[in-house]
Design a protein around this motif. Structure first.
Motif, PDB file in Angstrom:
ATOM      1  N   MET A  26       5.511   4.542  -0.727  1.00 49.65           N
ATOM      2  CA  MET A  26       6.618   5.430  -0.468  1.00 49.65           C
ATOM      3  C   MET A  26       7.474   5.603  -1.718  1.00 49.65           C
ATOM      4  O   MET A  26       7.914   6.693  -2.029  1.00 49.65           O
ATOM      5  N   ARG A  27       7.696   4.517  -2.447  1.00 50.56           N
ATOM      6  CA  ARG A  27       8.513   4.608  -3.656  1.00 50.56           C
ATOM      7  C   ARG A  27       7.819   5.443  -4.721  1.00 50.56           C
ATOM      8  O   ARG A  27       8.441   6.190  -5.421  1.00 50.56           O
ATOM      9  N   ILE A  28       6.528   5.312  -4.823  1.00 57.98           N
ATOM     10  CA  ILE A  28       5.777   6.102  -5.790  1.00 57.98           C
ATOM     11  C   ILE A  28       5.640   7.529  -5.281  1.00 57.98           C
ATOM     12  O   ILE A  28       5.722   8.477  -6.029  1.00 57.98           O
ATOM     13  N   GLY A  29       5.452   7.688  -3.981  1.00 58.53           N
ATOM     14  CA  GLY A  29       5.241   8.997  -3.397  1.00 58.53           C
ATOM     15  C   GLY A  29       6.461   9.887  -3.410  1.00 58.53           C
ATOM     16  O   GLY A  29       6.329  11.091  -3.512  1.00 58.53           O
ATOM     17  N   GLU A  61      19.152  11.277  -7.387  1.00 57.64           N
ATOM     18  CA  GLU A  61      18.500   9.982  -7.509  1.00 57.64           C
ATOM     19  C   GLU A  61      17.583   9.779  -6.310  1.00 57.64           C
ATOM     20  O   GLU A  61      18.011   9.887  -5.166  1.00 57.64           O
ATOM     21  N   ALA A  62      16.304   9.504  -6.615  1.00 54.18           N
ATOM     22  CA  ALA A  62      15.325   9.222  -5.565  1.00 54.18           C
ATOM     23  C   ALA A  62      15.548   7.812  -5.040  1.00 54.18           C
ATOM     24  O   ALA A  62      16.254   7.002  -5.649  1.00 54.18           O
ATOM     25  N   ASN A  63      14.943   7.513  -3.929  1.00 55.61           N
ATOM     26  CA  ASN A  63      15.094   6.189  -3.315  1.00 55.61           C
ATOM     27  C   ASN A  63      14.561   5.069  -4.196  1.00 55.61           C
ATOM     28  O   ASN A  63      14.969   3.926  -4.046  1.00 55.61           O
ATOM     29  N   ASP A  64      13.648   5.381  -5.125  1.00 58.82           N
ATOM     30  CA  ASP A  64      13.116   4.350  -6.025  1.00 58.82           C
ATOM     31  C   ASP A  64      13.987   4.183  -7.273  1.00 58.82           C
ATOM     32  O   ASP A  64      13.666   3.404  -8.146  1.00 58.82           O
ATOM     33  N   GLY A  65      15.081   4.935  -7.371  1.00 53.18           N
ATOM     34  CA  GLY A  65      15.984   4.819  -8.503  1.00 53.18           C
ATOM     35  C   GLY A  65      15.723   5.819  -9.615  1.00 53.18           C
ATOM     36  O   GLY A  65      16.527   5.940 -10.530  1.00 53.18           O
ATOM     37  N   SER A  66      14.597   6.551  -9.564  1.00 56.11           N
ATOM     38  CA  SER A  66      14.347   7.556 -10.603  1.00 56.11           C
ATOM     39  C   SER A  66      15.358   8.686 -10.451  1.00 56.11           C
ATOM     40  O   SER A  66      15.845   8.971  -9.352  1.00 56.11           O
ATOM     41  N   LYS A  67      15.686   9.323 -11.573  1.00 60.79           N
ATOM     42  CA  LYS A  67      16.719  10.350 -11.573  1.00 60.79           C
ATOM     43  C   LYS A  67      16.201  11.635 -12.208  1.00 60.79           C
ATOM     44  O   LYS A  67      15.415  11.594 -13.154  1.00 60.79           O
ATOM     45  N   LEU A  68      16.640  12.748 -11.660  1.00 61.55           N
ATOM     46  CA  LEU A  68      16.327  14.070 -12.180  1.00 61.55           C
ATOM     47  C   LEU A  68      17.607  14.881 -12.242  1.00 61.55           C
ATOM     48  O   LEU A  68      18.478  14.744 -11.375  1.00 61.55           O
ATOM     49  N   GLY A  69      17.699  15.735 -13.233  1.00 62.83           N
ATOM     50  CA  GLY A  69      18.833  16.644 -13.321  1.00 62.83           C
ATOM     51  C   GLY A  69      18.539  17.917 -12.555  1.00 62.83           C
ATOM     52  O   GLY A  69      17.384  18.243 -12.278  1.00 62.83           O
ATOM     53  N   LEU A  70      19.588  18.621 -12.208  1.00 58.89           N
ATOM     54  CA  LEU A  70      19.432  19.929 -11.580  1.00 58.89           C
ATOM     55  C   LEU A  70      20.609  20.805 -11.963  1.00 58.89           C
ATOM     56  O   LEU A  70      21.669  20.311 -12.339  1.00 58.89           O
ATOM     57  N   THR A  71      20.375  22.096 -11.875  1.00 58.45           N
ATOM     58  CA  THR A  71      21.419  23.068 -12.169  1.00 58.45           C
ATOM     59  C   THR A  71      21.624  23.944 -10.943  1.00 58.45           C
ATOM     60  O   THR A  71      20.659  24.465 -10.381  1.00 58.45           O
ATOM     61  N   ALA A  72      22.864  24.095 -10.526  1.00 55.45           N
ATOM     62  CA  ALA A  72      23.230  25.032  -9.470  1.00 55.45           C
ATOM     63  C   ALA A  72      23.851  26.243 -10.162  1.00 55.45           C
ATOM     64  O   ALA A  72      24.757  26.090 -10.984  1.00 55.45           O
ATOM     65  N   THR A  73      23.345  27.442  -9.843  1.00 52.75           N
ATOM     66  CA  THR A  73      23.802  28.672 -10.490  1.00 52.75           C
ATOM     67  C   THR A  73      24.231  29.685  -9.436  1.00 52.75           C
ATOM     68  O   THR A  73      23.462  29.982  -8.511  1.00 52.75           O
ATOM     69  N   VAL A  74      25.438  30.227  -9.588  1.00 50.24           N
ATOM     70  CA  VAL A  74      25.925  31.254  -8.671  1.00 50.24           C
ATOM     71  C   VAL A  74      25.160  32.544  -8.935  1.00 50.24           C
ATOM     72  O   VAL A  74      25.099  33.019 -10.073  1.00 50.24           O
ATOM     73  N   THR A  75      24.552  33.079  -7.868  1.00 50.27           N
ATOM     74  CA  THR A  75      23.792  34.322  -8.006  1.00 50.27           C
ATOM     75  C   THR A  75      24.596  35.542  -7.571  1.00 50.27           C
ATOM     76  O   THR A  75      24.350  36.636  -8.058  1.00 50.27           O
ATOM     77  N   SER A  76      25.542  35.352  -6.653  1.00 46.64           N
ATOM     78  CA  SER A  76      26.396  36.469  -6.250  1.00 46.64           C
ATOM     79  C   SER A  76      27.634  35.950  -5.537  1.00 46.64           C
ATOM     80  O   SER A  76      27.634  34.852  -4.982  1.00 46.64           O
ATOM     81  N   VAL A  77      28.670  36.770  -5.586  1.00 43.97           N
ATOM     82  CA  VAL A  77      29.917  36.469  -4.886  1.00 43.97           C
ATOM     83  C   VAL A  77      30.316  37.740  -4.149  1.00 43.97           C
ATOM     84  O   VAL A  77      30.384  38.817  -4.741  1.00 43.97           O
ATOM     85  N   ASN A  78      30.552  37.618  -2.839  1.00 44.72           N
ATOM     86  CA  ASN A  78      30.966  38.755  -2.034  1.00 44.72           C
ATOM     87  C   ASN A  78      32.188  38.315  -1.247  1.00 44.72           C
ATOM     88  O   ASN A  78      32.064  37.658  -0.218  1.00 44.72           O
TER      89      ASN A  78
END
Length: 106
Positions: free
Chosen positions: A4-7, A76-93
């Motif tokens: 599970m940790r690897i998966g 952060e995944a349950n095994d402690g590995s970390k990934l970055g992500l970017t949230a980008t606004v696509t529209s505002v109404n």
């Protein structure tokens, strides 16, 4: 347990493609989407797409309600590995803000 940790990171990586195209819509109630809302929605979408919720999603700032605005977050995944992500606004109404997330490849 080890499987599970690897998966999870492998599942998370597969989910990156699925989540990258997702768009979220929220009422901003001002000029930004609160960071806690972004964190919650990222976690919810990953849980829906890969079947597991990340251990944590942390965004340092609110997401400005302006088209093209971004915020960088870390998951952060349950095994402690970390990934970055970017949230980008696509529209505002009005007070509705749509944003996409893109998880880093590594």
């Amino acid at each position: 347990m080890d499987d599970m940790r690897i998966g999870f990171p492998a599942s998370l990586a597969c989910g990156v493609v699925l989540v990258a195209g997702c768009s979220f819509s929220f009422s901003a109630g001002g000029n930004a989407v609160q960071r806690t809302t972004v964190e919650q929605q990222v976690g919810d979408q990953l849980a829906a797409k890969v079947g597991q919720r990340p251990k944590a999603v942390v965004c340092p700032d609110d997401l400005k309600a302006e088209q093209g605005a971004t915020t960088r977050c870390q998951l952060e995944a349950n095994d402690g590995s970390k990934l970055g992500l970017t949230a980008t606004v696509t529209s505002v109404n009005g007070s509705d803000v749509n944003f996409d997330i893109q998880v880093d490849n590594k």
